[in-house]
Design an enzyme around this catalytic site. Sequence first.
Site, PDB file in Angstrom:
ATOM      1  N   SER A 553      -0.584  -1.544  -6.237  1.00  0.00           N
ATOM      2  CA  SER A 553       0.033  -2.308  -5.152  1.00  0.00           C
ATOM      3  C   SER A 553      -0.547  -3.703  -5.160  1.00  0.00           C
ATOM      4  O   SER A 553      -1.695  -3.922  -5.591  1.00  0.00           O
ATOM      5  CB  SER A 553      -0.245  -1.643  -3.798  1.00  0.00           C
ATOM      6  OG  SER A 553       0.147  -2.490  -2.728  1.00  0.00           O
ATOM      7  N   TYR A 566      -5.695   2.046   3.128  1.00  0.00           N
ATOM      8  CA  TYR A 566      -4.716   1.955   2.044  1.00  0.00           C
ATOM      9  C   TYR A 566      -5.156   0.929   1.003  1.00  0.00           C
ATOM     10  O   TYR A 566      -5.146   1.190  -0.207  1.00  0.00           O
ATOM     11  CB  TYR A 566      -3.355   1.581   2.627  1.00  0.00           C
ATOM     12  CG  TYR A 566      -2.246   1.466   1.601  1.00  0.00           C
ATOM     13  CD1 TYR A 566      -1.601   2.595   1.122  1.00  0.00           C
ATOM     14  CD2 TYR A 566      -1.847   0.218   1.120  1.00  0.00           C
ATOM     15  CE1 TYR A 566      -0.569   2.492   0.184  1.00  0.00           C
ATOM     16  CE2 TYR A 566      -0.831   0.098   0.188  1.00  0.00           C
ATOM     17  CZ  TYR A 566      -0.195   1.240  -0.278  1.00  0.00           C
ATOM     18  OH  TYR A 566       0.808   1.130  -1.209  1.00  0.00           O
TER      19      TYR A 566
END
Length: 676
Positions: A553, A566
């Site tokens: 990501s 996250y």
Amino acid sequence: MAAKDELLARSHRLGADPAYTNYAGGNTSAKGEETDPATGQPVRLMWVKGSGGDLGTLTGAGLAALRLDRLRALADVYPGVEREDEMVGLFDYCLHGRGGAAPSIDTAMHGLLDAEHVDHLHPDAGIALAAAADGPALTKECFGDRVVWVPWRRPGFQLGLDIAAVRRAHPEAIGVVLGGHGITAWGDTSDECEQHSVEMIRTAQAFLDERGRPEPFGARLAEYEPLPEPERHARAAALAPVLRGLASTDRRQVGHYTDTVEVLDFLASAEHPRLAALGTSCPDHFLRTKVRPMVLDLPPTADLDETVTRLRELHAAYRDEYAAYYRRHADADSPPMRGADPAIVLVPGVGMFSFGRDKQTARVAGEFYVNAINVMRGAEAVSRYEPIPEAEKFRIEYWALEEAKLARMPRPKPLAARVALVTGGGSGIGRAVALRLAAEGACVVVADRDAESAARVAAEIGTADAAVAVEVDVTDEDQIRAGFAVAALAFGGVDLVVNNAGLSVSKPLLETTPADWDRQHDVMARGSFLVSREAARTMIAQGAGGDIVYIVSKNAVFAGPNNVAYGAAKADQAHQVRLLAAELGEHGIRVNGVNPDGVVRGSGIFASGWGARRAAVYGVPEEKLGEYYAQRTLLKREVLPEHVANAVFVLAGAELSHTTGLHVPVDAGVAAAFLR
């Protein structure tokens, strides 16, 4: 019903029964009359299954239509058996109309025979008589005058002339047994032809059943008895990547595992080494299985390391023997040797491993060897199995016409013969990746903790030859091992693993609980580590390198708000890419990553609440979140699952073969996430 329609219907019925024929084996024909569009006059035609087609799925486009007068006129210019291959090129000058399939080598058999309908089939029962040492006498005993024996002759124009002569000399006959090959039957109508084919096959099978001795393969050997199924499949899963690596020495292959009763019983018998060494007989068989299989000579209870060592020794010996076989029979005009690796590997107590350029080819090779086992059983039951001579097998395997047929095959897709396992493959990015890899030719294992979602995506890709589904929770080591075992049994191993499984919880630091932190790290950091570890084990066993791609990501490098758990888990994944690239490079395993921006549309993560929470953080309606993400990028474009899949394909393809340890941004340009 028109002759062509009757032919298709008869072909489908015959092709649907494995007792009658096998995949892509045999051919059927019908003769009839049509109006020539050029002259307006009636013309006699023959429709015959073309080269490479399958009876069970035959369509009109799979038929070759030829003018019968032109085809039969070729007998007047036939130059003799030494030049009979030249006749195949002349079949093109006999074609009628546009389209249709290329005429096969068996076209003359159908066209020269004075019968309206003809079936040429390769049933196990018929080949058992054809491959028996005293086949002529057994054929006479079995059929009387209704069927005539024709000695072995390579398929071609001369064989067509021979069968036509038999038909003229024996008007009472309904067909012939072709030595070392199969059967041919005929009839004045389509129904009569089909009835004659079925009669020959059933009569041959009844003869074998009634006359055959009870143990044609000899006594069973206790040490080679099959392992119980769970142990057998575990052993097969452990051996499959090793065997696939060996079978891919010359070119990458896909594997298929078979442990049917026929295979296990054959391998538990005392005579299986002798019979396997004789090889298969029917041309349809050995074109797919090679001249003979590789056979392990250890019991299934042997130490695994000892077994692997022995397999490597046997493989080296097989390659030497195959090269010697090629040298014994090749001449100046022979095509180059295509590869010395086995297509069939037999492991007593465990089963059969078959290999091919794709899953269907590997599976069909295994099916043909089961046919060969049935043929051996029948021949040994009533006589002695005696296949055609090795030199004749070579003439078929390295036939110039077979080489031309291979040359006509379409160019392989970029990921052909590659096997990919995608975690989180049941939705969103994982689904898009699975679909793209399959479209590029890979076999795909769709792994997801939601078994139904995984099954839907696998079904969307296609049949079990293209994709299988497996339930895998990446936090569970046992499920991960089981997933890779499924890949090993389905396709022989794994070449490409995509670590995509993920989730997210969007909370400020003070609201993030240890459970939130642990859950995200368990799935993404720990889960991708566990999957990569199992992937490395499989790839190292194969010895053919591989690819591991992490879906990371932009948050691995971009410090966004309310995202500590996250972002930290993604940063962990990002560094795993570097660490594993450094460690696994010596094994030819490349490890790379893809850093997407937020993928909203089609995302399981965003649909599960993450989207609403991120929208609240940025103060936009949830339905506008994708647009919001796009507007903050340099390119002002929204990132979709397909864009991430594109990057995975590029990383796994041949063009970046020297790239490892790389992270590819797929974020439409987020300056704060630029790699430094």
